[in-house]
Design an enzyme around this catalytic site. Structure first.
Site, mmCIF file in Angstrom:
data_model
loop_
_atom_site.group_PDB
_atom_site.id
_atom_site.type_symbol
_atom_site.label_atom_id
_atom_site.label_comp_id
_atom_site.label_asym_id
_atom_site.label_seq_id
_atom_site.Cartn_x
_atom_site.Cartn_y
_atom_site.Cartn_z
ATOM 1 N N PHE A 141 0.863 -1.183 0.000
ATOM 2 C CA PHE A 141 0.000 0.000 0.000
ATOM 3 C C PHE A 141 0.899 1.232 0.000
ATOM 4 O O PHE A 141 1.703 1.412 0.922
ATOM 5 C CB PHE A 141 -0.904 -0.015 1.243
ATOM 6 C CG PHE A 141 -1.759 1.218 1.361
ATOM 7 C CD1 PHE A 141 -2.861 1.387 0.531
ATOM 8 C CD2 PHE A 141 -1.469 2.208 2.290
ATOM 9 C CE1 PHE A 141 -3.655 2.525 0.632
ATOM 10 C CE2 PHE A 141 -2.257 3.346 2.396
ATOM 11 C CZ PHE A 141 -3.347 3.509 1.570
ATOM 12 N N TRP A 176 8.800 4.738 1.551
ATOM 13 C CA TRP A 176 8.521 3.926 2.742
ATOM 14 C C TRP A 176 7.495 2.827 2.529
ATOM 15 O O TRP A 176 6.814 2.438 3.484
ATOM 16 C CB TRP A 176 7.952 4.798 3.873
ATOM 17 C CG TRP A 176 8.706 5.996 4.264
ATOM 18 C CD1 TRP A 176 8.368 7.294 4.035
ATOM 19 C CD2 TRP A 176 9.930 6.039 5.000
ATOM 20 N NE1 TRP A 176 9.297 8.129 4.575
ATOM 21 C CE2 TRP A 176 10.259 7.387 5.177
ATOM 22 C CE3 TRP A 176 10.778 5.058 5.525
ATOM 23 C CZ2 TRP A 176 11.398 7.793 5.849
ATOM 24 C CZ3 TRP A 176 11.913 5.465 6.201
ATOM 25 C CH2 TRP A 176 12.210 6.815 6.359
ATOM 26 N N GLU A 398 1.527 4.654 10.177
ATOM 27 C CA GLU A 398 0.054 4.711 10.293
ATOM 28 C C GLU A 398 -0.382 5.914 11.121
ATOM 29 O O GLU A 398 -1.344 5.837 11.875
ATOM 30 C CB GLU A 398 -0.487 3.421 10.913
ATOM 31 C CG GLU A 398 -0.359 2.242 10.003
ATOM 32 C CD GLU A 398 -1.668 1.835 9.358
ATOM 33 O OE1 GLU A 398 -2.741 2.177 9.882
ATOM 34 O OE2 GLU A 398 -1.607 1.177 8.322
ATOM 35 N N SER A 401 2.448 9.567 16.668
ATOM 36 C CA SER A 401 1.721 9.844 17.917
ATOM 37 C C SER A 401 1.179 11.269 17.923
ATOM 38 O O SER A 401 0.067 11.524 18.399
ATOM 39 C CB SER A 401 2.650 9.647 19.124
ATOM 40 O OG SER A 401 2.875 8.277 19.343
HETATM 41 C C1 LIG Z 1 9.049 0.961 8.524
HETATM 42 C C2 LIG Z 1 8.058 1.846 7.857
HETATM 43 C C3 LIG Z 1 7.039 1.301 7.111
HETATM 44 C C4 LIG Z 1 6.125 2.120 6.469
HETATM 45 N N1 LIG Z 1 5.166 1.550 5.680
HETATM 46 C C5 LIG Z 1 4.388 2.361 4.925
HETATM 47 C C6 LIG Z 1 3.501 1.802 3.962
HETATM 48 O O1 LIG Z 1 3.412 0.571 3.797
HETATM 49 N N2 LIG Z 1 2.777 2.639 3.192
HETATM 50 C C7 LIG Z 1 2.843 4.001 3.327
HETATM 51 O O2 LIG Z 1 2.154 4.697 2.618
HETATM 52 N N3 LIG Z 1 3.669 4.560 4.256
HETATM 53 C C8 LIG Z 1 4.443 3.780 5.031
HETATM 54 N N4 LIG Z 1 5.312 4.340 5.948
HETATM 55 C C9 LIG Z 1 5.378 5.789 6.075
HETATM 56 C C10 LIG Z 1 4.819 6.309 7.387
HETATM 57 O O3 LIG Z 1 3.421 6.213 7.385
HETATM 58 C C11 LIG Z 1 5.344 7.751 7.591
HETATM 59 O O4 LIG Z 1 6.712 7.643 7.926
HETATM 60 C C12 LIG Z 1 4.583 8.485 8.661
HETATM 61 O O5 LIG Z 1 3.296 8.784 8.219
HETATM 62 C C13 LIG Z 1 5.271 9.785 9.068
HETATM 63 O O6 LIG Z 1 5.608 10.563 7.969
HETATM 64 P P1 LIG Z 1 7.089 11.138 7.832
HETATM 65 O O7 LIG Z 1 8.025 10.020 8.073
HETATM 66 O O8 LIG Z 1 7.183 11.865 6.551
HETATM 67 O O9 LIG Z 1 7.252 12.155 9.041
HETATM 68 P P2 LIG Z 1 6.847 13.696 9.036
HETATM 69 O O10 LIG Z 1 5.452 13.848 8.575
HETATM 70 O O11 LIG Z 1 7.904 14.481 8.367
HETATM 71 O O12 LIG Z 1 6.875 14.008 10.603
HETATM 72 C C14 LIG Z 1 8.077 14.307 11.300
HETATM 73 C C15 LIG Z 1 7.724 14.704 12.736
HETATM 74 O O13 LIG Z 1 6.905 15.891 12.717
HETATM 75 C C16 LIG Z 1 5.697 15.643 13.420
HETATM 76 N N5 LIG Z 1 4.600 16.379 12.808
HETATM 77 C C17 LIG Z 1 4.283 16.478 11.487
HETATM 78 N N6 LIG Z 1 3.206 17.250 11.327
HETATM 79 C C18 LIG Z 1 2.799 17.623 12.565
HETATM 80 C C19 LIG Z 1 1.722 18.416 13.077
HETATM 81 N N7 LIG Z 1 0.809 18.939 12.266
HETATM 82 N N8 LIG Z 1 1.616 18.604 14.405
HETATM 83 C C20 LIG Z 1 2.526 18.048 15.256
HETATM 84 N N9 LIG Z 1 3.574 17.288 14.830
HETATM 85 C C21 LIG Z 1 3.688 17.077 13.514
HETATM 86 C C22 LIG Z 1 5.480 14.134 13.307
HETATM 87 O O14 LIG Z 1 4.612 13.652 14.311
HETATM 88 C C23 LIG Z 1 6.897 13.622 13.446
HETATM 89 O O15 LIG Z 1 7.246 13.569 14.796
HETATM 90 C C24 LIG Z 1 6.222 3.526 6.616
HETATM 91 C C25 LIG Z 1 7.244 4.089 7.380
HETATM 92 C C26 LIG Z 1 8.165 3.277 7.983
HETATM 93 C C27 LIG Z 1 9.299 3.915 8.759
#
Ligand SMILES: Cc1cc2nc3c(=O)[nH]c(=O)nc-3n(C[C@H](O)[C@H](O)[C@H](O)COP(=O)(O)OP(=O)(O)OC[C@H]3O[C@@H](n4cnc5c(N)ncnc54)[C@H](O)[C@@H]3O)c2cc1C
Length: 418
Positions: A141, A176, A398, A401
């Site tokens: 996905f 990811w 998903e 926090s």
């Molecule tokens: C092992 C792994 C498997 C994964 N599998 C999938 C998958 O199968 N399919 C898929 O689509 N995705 C997948 N992901 C992606 C995952 O869903 C994202 O990493 C996650 O949604 C966070 O996005 P980001 O890493 O870009 O962090 P960012 O969005 O850049 O966030 C960075 C930090 O900022 C904080 N932050 C961001 N916006 C706000 C706000 N408005 N208020 C307060 N804090 C905020 C976040 O909480 C976090 O602490 C996977 C990730 C990993 C590491």
């Protein structure tokens, strides 16, 4: 398990309906998955964590016994209390989370097809996500992108309809993706109208072997290392019109409503996440419980100052708190699973609550377990450091926090908290 501490019984005839006692089917499935987790998954956990590769032979074993496949998911889903799915996930991830994700990662793609597809699309694509015991396949996905993680509305992958050929042309880069590039079927969230943000998103199936769908860099991770995570490149991917989940008519109707300023009935990516949050919470619970059980046994065995370390309140109270938090998290997971299955409205973002609590409990409890094991806890000779590494992802994917708190805060206040 919770049922064990809440009393022995079936509700008496004519008595109260509410019970946390598992029924016989639930108990049987729990025992079955636990047996596989204990006998097959756990013994393989260290090896596949070190290899950082997809444990195909273990997935094959799971397929052989019917645990990996459409039938198993169907069987878990058939339970109208909603509890079997989280129970099965907790048991499997109790065995090992990396292997657990290698087995369960496909279900995210399946949930998207199930949640948004037509009956024909379900019949066509879900079996292809799994393959069969002799030739297992995976599903992926793909929503996240390099610049669209928490902010799903920033998705840049586009889907353009080519009326002449009745095809969709998909372009973009996904980041990811669990099983990304090695999956048989990729479900991709793409924007059909970027001006509409997440309301202009739709979900597409990329059939096996589609030209232009390639794996990008494979991610080297802190934990969950038996589960494959990679970028997926989509370059002029031409897919049949029938690969739009839900069909074009439904999409056009939805977009028309949004453009008229009416509320959209669904947002492709968010729907998938909402349905899967308690299940993801249950996975975190499995890790937390495994670490707690290991630490409890260790504390009874390990002797310092002439007595077992569990005889010190500092250790015994830590274990008491671990058990307490794990059971509390399970109640939230079960509530959300039951609400989801019985069609209750998530008025207070109960799905998000369950995932938030279980994820944070897993990180905290696995860290406590390392502390209870002392130096041994910090080594790869003992499994709790792996559990801690694995647990950490549950406060990130998903929905982090912070994002879960945002969703809950908005739900309870009615205010668009930022
Ligand atoms: C092992 C792994 C498997 C994964 N599998 C999938 C998958 O199968 N399919 C898929 O689509 N995705 C997948 N992901 C992606 C995952 O869903 C994202 O990493 C996650 O949604 C966070 O996005 P980001 O890493 O870009 O962090 P960012 O969005 O850049 O966030 C960075 C930090 O900022 C904080 N932050 C961001 N916006 C706000 C706000 N408005 N208020 C307060 N804090 C905020 C976040 O909480 C976090 O602490 C996977 C990730 C990993 C590491």
């Amino acid at each position: 398990m919770l049922a064990e501490v809440t009393g022995s019984g079936e509700a008496p005839e004519g008595g109260p309906k509410f019970t946390l006692e598992l029924n016989q089917d639930q108990k049987d499935i729990k025992e079955w998955v636990h047996g596989f987790a204990e006998g097959v998954v756990r013994p393989a956990a260290e090896e596949w964590d070190e290899r950082e590769e997809t444990p195909w032979p273990v997935i094959q074993e799971a397929a052989k016994i019917g645990l990996y496949g459409f039938e198993a998911l169907g069987q878990f889903w058939a339970d109208d209390t909603g509890l079997t799915l989280p129970i099965a996930n907790e048991e499997l991830f109790w065995g090992d989370a990396g292997i657990g994700m290698a087995i369960m990662g496909t279900s995210l793609a399946v949930a998207a097809i199930f949640g948004q597809g037509t009956p024909e699309q379900m019949g066509e694509w879900i079996p292809q996500c799994f393959g069969d015991a002799d030739d297992v396949k995976l599903g992926a996905f793909c929503a996240s992108e390099p610049d669209a993680g928490s902010d799903v509305s920033a998705i840049r992958t586009t889907a353009k309809y080519d009326e002449a050929t009745d095809e969709w042309v998909i372009n973009g880069q996904k980041a990811w993706a669990t099983n990304g590039g090695i999956a048989n079927v990729h479900v991709v969230i793409a924007s059909v109208d970027r001006e509409l943000g997440s309301r202009g998103h739709a979900a597409f199936v990329i059939p096996p072997g589609t030209k232009g769908c390639e794996q990008g860099a494979k991610v080297k991770k802190h934990g969950l290392r038996a589960s494959h995570t990679a970028d997926v490149h989509l370059d002029d991917c031409r897919i049949p019109g029938s690969c739009l989940l839900g069909g074009k008519e439904r999409l056009d109707e939805r977009l028309a409503r949004v453009r008229e300023g009416k509320k959209a009935k669904s947002q492709a990516a968010m729907q998938t996440f909402e349905a899967s949050r308690p299940t993801v919470g249950a996975q975190a619970l499995g890790i937390a419980r495994a670490a707690y059980e290991f630490a409890l046994e260790y504390a009874k065995e390990r002797r310092q100052f002439g007595k077992a370390i569990v005889e010190n309140q500092a250790i015994a109270f830590a274990l008491a708190d671990m058990k307490l938090e794990i059971d509390a998290a399970r109640l939230l997971v079960w509530r959300a699973a039951w609400m989801g299955r019985s069609g209750q409205r998530f008025e207070n973002a109960e799905g998000s609550m369950s995932k938030l609590k279980a994820g944070e409990v897993a990180v905290w409890a696995t860290e406590r377990a390392i502390q209870i094991l002392g130096g041994n806890g910090y080594t790869r000779e003992f499994p709790v450091e792996r559990m801690h590494r694995d647990a950490k992802i549950y406060t990130i994917f998903e929905g982090t926090s912070e994002i879960q708190r945002l969703v809950i805060a908005r739900s309870i206040s009615g205010v668009h908290v930022k």
